[in-house]
Scaffold this motif. Structure first.
Motif, mmCIF file in Angstrom:
data_model
loop_
_atom_site.group_PDB
_atom_site.id
_atom_site.type_symbol
_atom_site.label_atom_id
_atom_site.label_comp_id
_atom_site.label_asym_id
_atom_site.label_seq_id
_atom_site.Cartn_x
_atom_site.Cartn_y
_atom_site.Cartn_z
ATOM 1 N N PHE A 32 -12.469 -43.587 -9.947
ATOM 2 C CA PHE A 32 -13.149 -44.972 -10.348
ATOM 3 C C PHE A 32 -14.495 -45.086 -9.603
ATOM 4 C CE2 PHE A 32 -13.817 -49.656 -9.497
ATOM 5 C CZ PHE A 32 -14.380 -49.646 -10.737
ATOM 6 N N ASP A 33 -15.293 -44.816 -10.241
ATOM 7 C CA ASP A 33 -16.925 -45.141 -9.709
ATOM 8 C C ASP A 33 -17.022 -46.562 -9.113
ATOM 9 O OD1 ASP A 33 -19.281 -44.937 -8.744
ATOM 10 O OD2 ASP A 33 -20.095 -45.057 -10.693
ATOM 11 N N ALA A 34 -16.196 -46.766 -7.896
ATOM 12 C CA ALA A 34 -16.577 -48.153 -7.425
ATOM 13 C C ALA A 34 -17.800 -48.593 -6.941
ATOM 14 C CB ALA A 34 -15.415 -48.229 -6.144
ATOM 15 N N MET A 35 -18.611 -47.526 -6.428
ATOM 16 C CA MET A 35 -19.845 -47.789 -5.842
ATOM 17 C C MET A 35 -20.768 -47.980 -6.957
ATOM 18 S SD MET A 35 -21.530 -47.990 -3.242
ATOM 19 C CE MET A 35 -23.289 -48.199 -2.807
ATOM 20 N N GLY A 36 -20.836 -47.463 -8.063
ATOM 21 C CA GLY A 36 -21.685 -47.508 -9.116
ATOM 22 C C GLY A 36 -21.483 -48.774 -9.996
ATOM 23 N N THR A 37 -20.007 -48.993 -9.943
ATOM 24 C CA THR A 37 -19.741 -50.342 -10.895
ATOM 25 C C THR A 37 -19.786 -51.524 -10.009
ATOM 26 O OG1 THR A 37 -17.953 -48.712 -12.008
ATOM 27 C CG2 THR A 37 -17.803 -51.064 -12.253
ATOM 28 N N VAL A 38 -19.132 -51.542 -8.968
ATOM 29 C CA VAL A 38 -18.982 -53.091 -8.201
ATOM 30 C C VAL A 38 -19.806 -52.877 -6.839
ATOM 31 C CG1 VAL A 38 -17.281 -53.979 -9.413
ATOM 32 C CG2 VAL A 38 -16.788 -52.445 -7.462
ATOM 33 N N GLY A 39 -20.409 -51.869 -6.341
ATOM 34 C CA GLY A 39 -20.841 -51.684 -5.143
ATOM 35 C C GLY A 39 -19.953 -51.765 -3.857
ATOM 36 N N ARG A 40 -18.906 -51.047 -4.126
ATOM 37 C CA ARG A 40 -17.572 -50.766 -3.222
ATOM 38 C C ARG A 40 -17.827 -49.434 -2.623
ATOM 39 N NH1 ARG A 40 -12.501 -54.224 -3.598
ATOM 40 N NH2 ARG A 40 -12.155 -53.075 -1.692
ATOM 41 N N THR A 41 -17.933 -49.206 -1.260
ATOM 42 C CA THR A 41 -17.804 -47.828 -0.841
ATOM 43 C C THR A 41 -16.352 -47.433 -0.485
ATOM 44 O OG1 THR A 41 -18.040 -48.858 1.254
ATOM 45 C CG2 THR A 41 -19.973 -48.176 -0.065
ATOM 46 N N GLY A 42 -16.036 -46.258 -0.256
ATOM 47 C CA GLY A 42 -14.746 -45.856 0.330
ATOM 48 C C GLY A 42 -13.735 -45.274 -0.746
ATOM 49 N N PHE A 43 -14.361 -44.844 -2.030
ATOM 50 C CA PHE A 43 -13.447 -44.469 -2.994
ATOM 51 C C PHE A 43 -13.902 -43.457 -3.734
ATOM 52 C CE2 PHE A 43 -12.185 -49.110 -2.434
ATOM 53 C CZ PHE A 43 -10.970 -49.076 -2.744
ATOM 54 N N SER A 44 -14.908 -42.720 -3.027
ATOM 55 C CA SER A 44 -15.559 -41.665 -3.704
ATOM 56 C C SER A 44 -14.450 -40.512 -3.921
ATOM 57 C CB SER A 44 -16.842 -41.305 -2.977
ATOM 58 O OG SER A 44 -16.720 -40.766 -1.725
ATOM 59 N N ALA A 45 -13.628 -40.379 -2.954
ATOM 60 C CA ALA A 45 -12.579 -39.171 -3.020
ATOM 61 C C ALA A 45 -11.250 -39.743 -2.990
ATOM 62 C CB ALA A 45 -12.910 -38.286 -1.865
ATOM 63 N N THR A 46 -11.081 -40.872 -3.938
ATOM 64 C CA THR A 46 -9.716 -41.548 -4.148
ATOM 65 C C THR A 46 -9.138 -41.095 -5.497
ATOM 66 O OG1 THR A 46 -10.271 -43.194 -2.334
ATOM 67 C CG2 THR A 46 -8.577 -43.605 -3.861
ATOM 68 N N VAL A 47 -8.004 -40.921 -5.472
ATOM 69 C CA VAL A 47 -7.245 -40.781 -6.836
ATOM 70 C C VAL A 47 -6.269 -41.997 -6.830
ATOM 71 C CG1 VAL A 47 -5.647 -39.437 -8.075
ATOM 72 C CG2 VAL A 47 -7.249 -38.310 -6.785
ATOM 73 N N LEU A 48 -6.501 -42.820 -7.849
ATOM 74 C CA LEU A 48 -5.434 -44.016 -8.101
ATOM 75 C C LEU A 48 -4.547 -43.401 -9.214
ATOM 76 C CD1 LEU A 48 -8.394 -46.393 -8.828
ATOM 77 C CD2 LEU A 48 -7.111 -46.342 -6.690
ATOM 78 N N PHE A 49 -3.164 -43.713 -8.871
ATOM 79 C CA PHE A 49 -1.967 -43.159 -9.522
ATOM 80 C C PHE A 49 -2.064 -44.007 -10.870
ATOM 81 C CE2 PHE A 49 -1.025 -41.517 -5.195
ATOM 82 C CZ PHE A 49 -0.606 -39.891 -5.802
ATOM 83 N N ALA A 50 -2.479 -43.864 -11.826
ATOM 84 C CA ALA A 50 -2.390 -44.597 -13.195
ATOM 85 C C ALA A 50 -2.942 -43.504 -14.277
ATOM 86 C CB ALA A 50 -3.529 -45.729 -12.983
#
Length: 84
Positions: A32-50
């Protein structure tokens, strides 16, 4: 790896569907592009199980999903995740 590290080329932006085959079967995940979507950092190399087609309706619920966190995209690939 360019696709994983470049959200601008994700066909289903802000999500990138991923898949991993294990001895126990197939695992589905999304980035999920959390930074580009909602300005949240820390998810650039995260896999959400979904499953891409069964995501929660809100960002807060999405970010509460079980996940696997990596320091770098290279580690994500080494763990067996591939673009689906």
């Amino acid at each position: 790896m360019r696709i994983i590290t470049t959200p601008a080329v994700w066909v289903a932006w802000p999500f990138l569907p991923l898949i991993r085959t294990t001895p126990n079967g197939v695992e589905l995940g999304v980035m999920f592009d959390a930074m580009g979507t909602v300005g949240r950092t820390g998810f650039s190399a995260t896999v959400l199980f979904a499953n891409l087609f069964n995501l929660p309706p809100t960002v807060d619920q999405l970010l509460e999903l079980p996940r696997e966190v990596f320091d770098y995209a290279e580690e994500l690939i080494q763990a067996g995740w591939r673009v689906d």
